[in-house]
Design a protein around this motif. Sequence first.
Motif, PDB file in Angstrom:
ATOM      1  N   LYS B 124       5.303   1.977  -1.230  1.00 15.53           N
ATOM      2  CA  LYS B 124       4.319   0.912  -1.151  1.00 15.53           C
ATOM      3  C   LYS B 124       4.786  -0.123  -0.107  1.00 15.53           C
ATOM      4  N   ALA B 125       6.082  -0.434  -0.154  1.00 16.53           N
ATOM      5  CA  ALA B 125       6.632  -1.388   0.811  1.00 16.53           C
ATOM      6  C   ALA B 125       6.466  -0.854   2.231  1.00 16.53           C
ATOM      7  N   ILE B 126       6.734   0.443   2.398  1.00 13.57           N
ATOM      8  CA  ILE B 126       6.599   1.051   3.724  1.00 13.57           C
ATOM      9  C   ILE B 126       5.146   0.994   4.183  1.00 13.57           C
ATOM     10  N   PHE B 127       4.228   1.220   3.234  1.00 21.42           N
ATOM     11  CA  PHE B 127       2.809   1.141   3.565  1.00 21.42           C
ATOM     12  C   PHE B 127       2.446  -0.258   4.073  1.00 21.42           C
ATOM     13  N   TYR B 128       2.848  -1.276   3.303  1.00 20.76           N
ATOM     14  CA  TYR B 128       2.508  -2.636   3.720  1.00 20.76           C
ATOM     15  C   TYR B 128       3.107  -2.959   5.082  1.00 20.76           C
ATOM     16  N   LEU B 129       4.375  -2.533   5.263  1.00 18.94           N
ATOM     17  CA  LEU B 129       5.040  -2.781   6.537  1.00 18.94           C
ATOM     18  C   LEU B 129       4.285  -2.095   7.669  1.00 18.94           C
ATOM     19  N   GLY B 130       3.923  -0.837   7.429  1.00 22.84           N
ATOM     20  CA  GLY B 130       3.227  -0.066   8.455  1.00 22.84           C
ATOM     21  C   GLY B 130       1.890  -0.678   8.828  1.00 22.84           C
ATOM     22  N   VAL B 131       1.192  -1.202   7.823  1.00 18.73           N
ATOM     23  CA  VAL B 131      -0.123  -1.764   8.092  1.00 18.73           C
ATOM     24  C   VAL B 131      -0.003  -3.137   8.763  1.00 18.73           C
ATOM     25  N   MET B 132       0.990  -3.911   8.310  1.00 20.07           N
ATOM     26  CA  MET B 132       1.091  -5.290   8.781  1.00 20.07           C
ATOM     27  C   MET B 132       1.867  -5.413  10.088  1.00 20.07           C
ATOM     28  N   LEU B 133       2.764  -4.457  10.329  1.00 20.31           N
ATOM     29  CA  LEU B 133       3.660  -4.572  11.487  1.00 20.31           C
ATOM     30  C   LEU B 133       2.911  -4.853  12.797  1.00 20.31           C
ATOM     31  N   PRO B 134       1.814  -4.132  13.063  1.00 23.64           N
ATOM     32  CA  PRO B 134       1.101  -4.393  14.323  1.00 23.64           C
ATOM     33  C   PRO B 134       0.611  -5.839  14.422  1.00 23.64           C
ATOM     34  N   LEU B 135       0.391  -6.496  13.262  1.00 25.26           N
ATOM     35  CA  LEU B 135      -0.096  -7.877  13.299  1.00 25.26           C
ATOM     36  C   LEU B 135       0.989  -8.858  13.725  1.00 25.26           C
TER      37      LEU B 135
END
Lengths: 332, 316
Positions: B124-135
Amino acid sequence: MTAAVLFQKVSRHFGNVRAVDGVDLSIAEGEFFAMLGPSGSGKTTCLRLMAGFEQPTDGHIEIFGETAEGVPPYRRNVNTVFQDYALFPHLSILDNVAYGLMVKGVGREERRKAAEDALAMVKLPGYGVRKPGQLSGGQRQRVALARALVNRPKVLLLDEPLGALDLKLREQMQEELKSLQKSLGITFVFVTHDQGEALSMADRIAVFNNGKIQQLGTPEDIYKRPQTRFVADFVGSSNVLSSATLAKLGISAGAASLRPEAIQIGTSWAELLTLSGTVVACSFLGAVNRITVDCDGQRIIISAPAAMPVPEQGANITLAFSRNDMHVMEQA
Amino acid sequence: MSAVTHQSILPERSGLARRLSDFLWRHPHVLLLILLGPPVLWLGIIYLGSLLALLLQSFFSIDDFSGLINYEFTLATYKQLLIPANFDIILRTVVMAALVTLASAIIAFPIAYYAARYAKGKWKAIFYLGVMLPLWSSYLVKIYAWKLILAKEGIVTWALTKLHLLWLLDAWLALPVVGGNSLSISYTGTFIVFIYVWMPFMILPIQASLERVPGNLIEASADLGGNPAQTFKYVLFPLALPGIVAGSIFTFSLTLGDYIIPQVIGSSRLFIGQAVYAQQGTAGNIPLAAAFSVVPIVIMGLYLWMAKRMGAFDAL
């Protein structure tokens, strides 16, 4: 006759946890079958194995003679009443009840009529236009029942369906479920942790603990002749007499169960067994008084009718009971 | 045990702070006013005020001869929006925004579904990181990076050449409207970059809405005989719709208003944002710029009204 549900050495493991561990059972067609046990005992997992939400790690399951492993829930003619009802919040009550018919392609008019009949059967006629959020817990429970029964399932699975209802409603629903099952003739498999519910409703009960069936039998069997200490304890807070206490009575056995209501105070006929002890505590439970007695370190609980005089705390009393009411257990 | 008292009501404590807290406890409305006042004033004056000023500007017109603003109320500026050159800009932008929204929803749903249903703990943490990282990185940097990726000399062309699939790209670029000399100067390129940049705004609301769908509703649908496609159509999708609509409000309105992406990546044809930029800057036609910026507001209003009528918020 083919069994409605057949389990052969069925196991379901979650990692290291053996939720269901080598369960064998056979549920007859038209039977009201209860699976009783504390939480985490494997009874709900067994129900989910029947519904198809879980697949067995090991073993074989048949539903009406057909192999059920690998068959998804939507291809099983088995319906579930969920613990918290699982009504679709965005659909009206009528659409909720008609859902199973809709996905099977039944025409609009036909399924509307079937859903209304089902709602009438659970005594909620005319509630079809409402949304689940506008109904009370008891009403939602009935809708969940109608939604499952409208599909005419071969087996109806009920996962603690009365758990969230208050006492009066629960007793009423117990009677209704029982009579509904009789009139429809559908096999009911009922999961509960409430022994009273299981005893009053079921034709047969399987008592679960640690993923295994401890005992399987009629309510009377389970209640009067518990085979293990766990069953004696769990089904109606029985007294378990130790071998030392039994020796005083002239019986040599590892352990025996004795129901609290089978013990009388003060009376002493020749044919009765007697023990003496000190009253430790007394509590009033409405119809009965619960009296805790200490007999040389053996705690015995007595359930005495409230009309009987209550002994004082610290008093020495004599307990009498029939040998027939005592059940020697196969294992301690 | 001096802290224990046998009084049933404790004596009033002294000090200004204590008196203030007692006062606020008795007058909760005052507390609310103190907490909400400044932000409401900020929103009311700075934000809504400027929006109102913008709206007002759009009803003025520009004197073609002197280039000065004529402060008389007129609908002449709005009429200008309807001339083919300007209306094309509006149409182009709305179609692009609609396509970007649709594609984003289709791509985002499975990702959001995975995150809501299956991802646990570390994943879940990796998901959030992956989604938010580009921002976290600059918007401009990302866009220029994409320009290089999509350019004729870029990695996309290179990879397709190695795979002997360059003909596929050439065939696509040869198509009218969506094609062009290279991906970085075609509508296709603009479309891809829009989707990339707005994707997190679509994934997160869908994920939030899916997370609120109890798992036993999916099981109930299957139990009643619904196959996975039916469960999606009748249960999952309607319950996720508020999230999809929320996400589409972001992707749709952001695409309607953006002026940098189509300027850097795409054909030279204007989008609404670029038109506003050009009109208020080089052309100095503030009323027309204002009228252009009213268009997305109206479209969004219509969009929300339609979504509400379609029952998108019923499951909220």
